[in-house]
Design a protein around this motif. Structure first.
Motif, PDB file in Angstrom:
ATOM      1  N   LYS A  44      -4.947   9.396 -10.132  1.00  0.00           N
ATOM      2  CA  LYS A  44      -4.413   9.690 -11.469  1.00  0.00           C
ATOM      3  C   LYS A  44      -5.103  10.908 -12.084  1.00  0.00           C
ATOM      4  O   LYS A  44      -4.455  11.776 -12.667  1.00  0.00           O
ATOM      5  CB  LYS A  44      -4.585   8.454 -12.359  1.00  0.00           C
ATOM      6  N   ARG A  46      -6.695  13.330 -10.413  1.00  0.00           N
ATOM      7  CA  ARG A  46      -6.338  14.532  -9.642  1.00  0.00           C
ATOM      8  C   ARG A  46      -4.970  15.034 -10.058  1.00  0.00           C
ATOM      9  O   ARG A  46      -4.765  16.246 -10.221  1.00  0.00           O
ATOM     10  CB  ARG A  46      -6.383  14.249  -8.134  1.00  0.00           C
ATOM     11  N   TYR A  47      -4.037  14.121 -10.262  1.00  0.00           N
ATOM     12  CA  TYR A  47      -2.689  14.496 -10.691  1.00  0.00           C
ATOM     13  C   TYR A  47      -2.749  15.179 -12.067  1.00  0.00           C
ATOM     14  O   TYR A  47      -2.142  16.235 -12.270  1.00  0.00           O
ATOM     15  CB  TYR A  47      -1.790  13.261 -10.719  1.00  0.00           C
ATOM     16  N   SER A  48      -3.525  14.611 -12.982  1.00  0.00           N
ATOM     17  CA  SER A  48      -3.660  15.210 -14.314  1.00  0.00           C
ATOM     18  C   SER A  48      -4.294  16.592 -14.237  1.00  0.00           C
ATOM     19  O   SER A  48      -3.865  17.523 -14.926  1.00  0.00           O
ATOM     20  CB  SER A  48      -4.505  14.313 -15.224  1.00  0.00           C
ATOM     21  N   LYS A  51      -1.749  19.023 -12.979  1.00  0.00           N
ATOM     22  CA  LYS A  51      -0.767  19.348 -14.030  1.00  0.00           C
ATOM     23  C   LYS A  51      -1.353  20.362 -15.013  1.00  0.00           C
ATOM     24  O   LYS A  51      -0.662  21.293 -15.416  1.00  0.00           O
ATOM     25  CB  LYS A  51      -0.318  18.085 -14.766  1.00  0.00           C
ATOM     26  N   ASP A  64       5.570  18.948  -5.190  1.00  0.00           N
ATOM     27  CA  ASP A  64       5.389  17.593  -5.707  1.00  0.00           C
ATOM     28  C   ASP A  64       3.898  17.408  -5.984  1.00  0.00           C
ATOM     29  O   ASP A  64       3.111  17.155  -5.064  1.00  0.00           O
ATOM     30  CB  ASP A  64       5.896  16.587  -4.674  1.00  0.00           C
ATOM     31  N   LEU A  65       3.513  17.547  -7.250  1.00  0.00           N
ATOM     32  CA  LEU A  65       2.102  17.449  -7.611  1.00  0.00           C
ATOM     33  C   LEU A  65       1.524  16.074  -7.301  1.00  0.00           C
ATOM     34  O   LEU A  65       0.346  15.960  -6.977  1.00  0.00           O
ATOM     35  CB  LEU A  65       1.890  17.807  -9.083  1.00  0.00           C
ATOM     36  N   GLN A  66       2.343  15.037  -7.379  1.00  0.00           N
ATOM     37  CA  GLN A  66       1.839  13.709  -7.033  1.00  0.00           C
ATOM     38  C   GLN A  66       1.470  13.644  -5.551  1.00  0.00           C
ATOM     39  O   GLN A  66       0.454  13.053  -5.190  1.00  0.00           O
ATOM     40  CB  GLN A  66       2.861  12.629  -7.396  1.00  0.00           C
ATOM     41  N   ALA A  69      -1.718  15.474  -5.114  1.00  0.00           N
ATOM     42  CA  ALA A  69      -2.815  14.643  -5.630  1.00  0.00           C
ATOM     43  C   ALA A  69      -3.185  13.555  -4.622  1.00  0.00           C
ATOM     44  O   ALA A  69      -4.369  13.235  -4.457  1.00  0.00           O
ATOM     45  CB  ALA A  69      -2.434  14.026  -6.971  1.00  0.00           C
ATOM     46  N   ARG A  70      -2.193  12.991  -3.939  1.00  0.00           N
ATOM     47  CA  ARG A  70      -2.462  11.936  -2.953  1.00  0.00           C
ATOM     48  C   ARG A  70      -3.251  12.470  -1.762  1.00  0.00           C
ATOM     49  O   ARG A  70      -4.138  11.793  -1.250  1.00  0.00           O
ATOM     50  CB  ARG A  70      -1.158  11.308  -2.463  1.00  0.00           C
TER      51      ARG A  70
END
Length: 149
Positions: A44, A46-48, A51, A64-66, A69-70
């Motif tokens: 979460k 890393r995703y933020s 962004k 796909d930023l998610q 992040a994964r």
């Protein structure tokens, strides 16, 4: 920090990724009131972070930023910022008039920007955290013993 005159509501915050190099005098009582361990960013976070560092970056629909992040476990916030910058630079190297940063730019950036938080380093940070936690508990025990005698 001894000998400083009162400056009112002054807060000193320090950060390090090398706690082993701290002068023990900095850690004596009365210096820093709190030691805070900041764990590595989870998915979460890393995703933020991604962004934030891409908010003014035109991203192609295939980014796909998610997903990024994964697959970026072990990346620090600074690593992720560098990853976003490198992806943008890749887009400009690919085409100086590039309108978007696409997933290939991020893939290429990941070949250059690697996770700085290796499992060994994370284990070391956990050990340091436990060491400081034991010191604080021991210090409290000593203070309680001194107050009761």
């Amino acid at each position: 920090m001894d000998g400083l005159q009162s400056r009112g509501d002054v807060v000193v915050i320090a950060a390090t990724n090398r706690p082993d190099l701290l002068d023990p005098a900095l850690l004596r009582p009365g210096r820093f009131d709190r030691l805070i361990y900041v764990p590595p960013p989870d998915f979460k976070a890393r995703y933020s972070i991604l962004k934030i560092h891409t908010k003014n970056m035109p991203l192609a629909p295939n980014v796909d930023l998610q997903r990024i992040a994964r697959i970026s476990e072990g990346y620090s916030g600074a690593d992720l910022a560098a990853l976003a910058r490198e992806a943008a630079m890749n887009a400009l190297r690919r085409d100086i008039n590039a309108k978007f940063v696409d997933i290939e730019d991020f893939k290429h950036a990941m070949t250059k920007i690697h996770a700085s938080l290796t499992p060994d380093l994370l284990k070391y940070y956990e050990e340091v955290k436990e060491y400081f936690k034991r010191r604080v508990i021991r210090r409290r025990d000593l203070l309680e013993t001194a107050e009761t005698t």
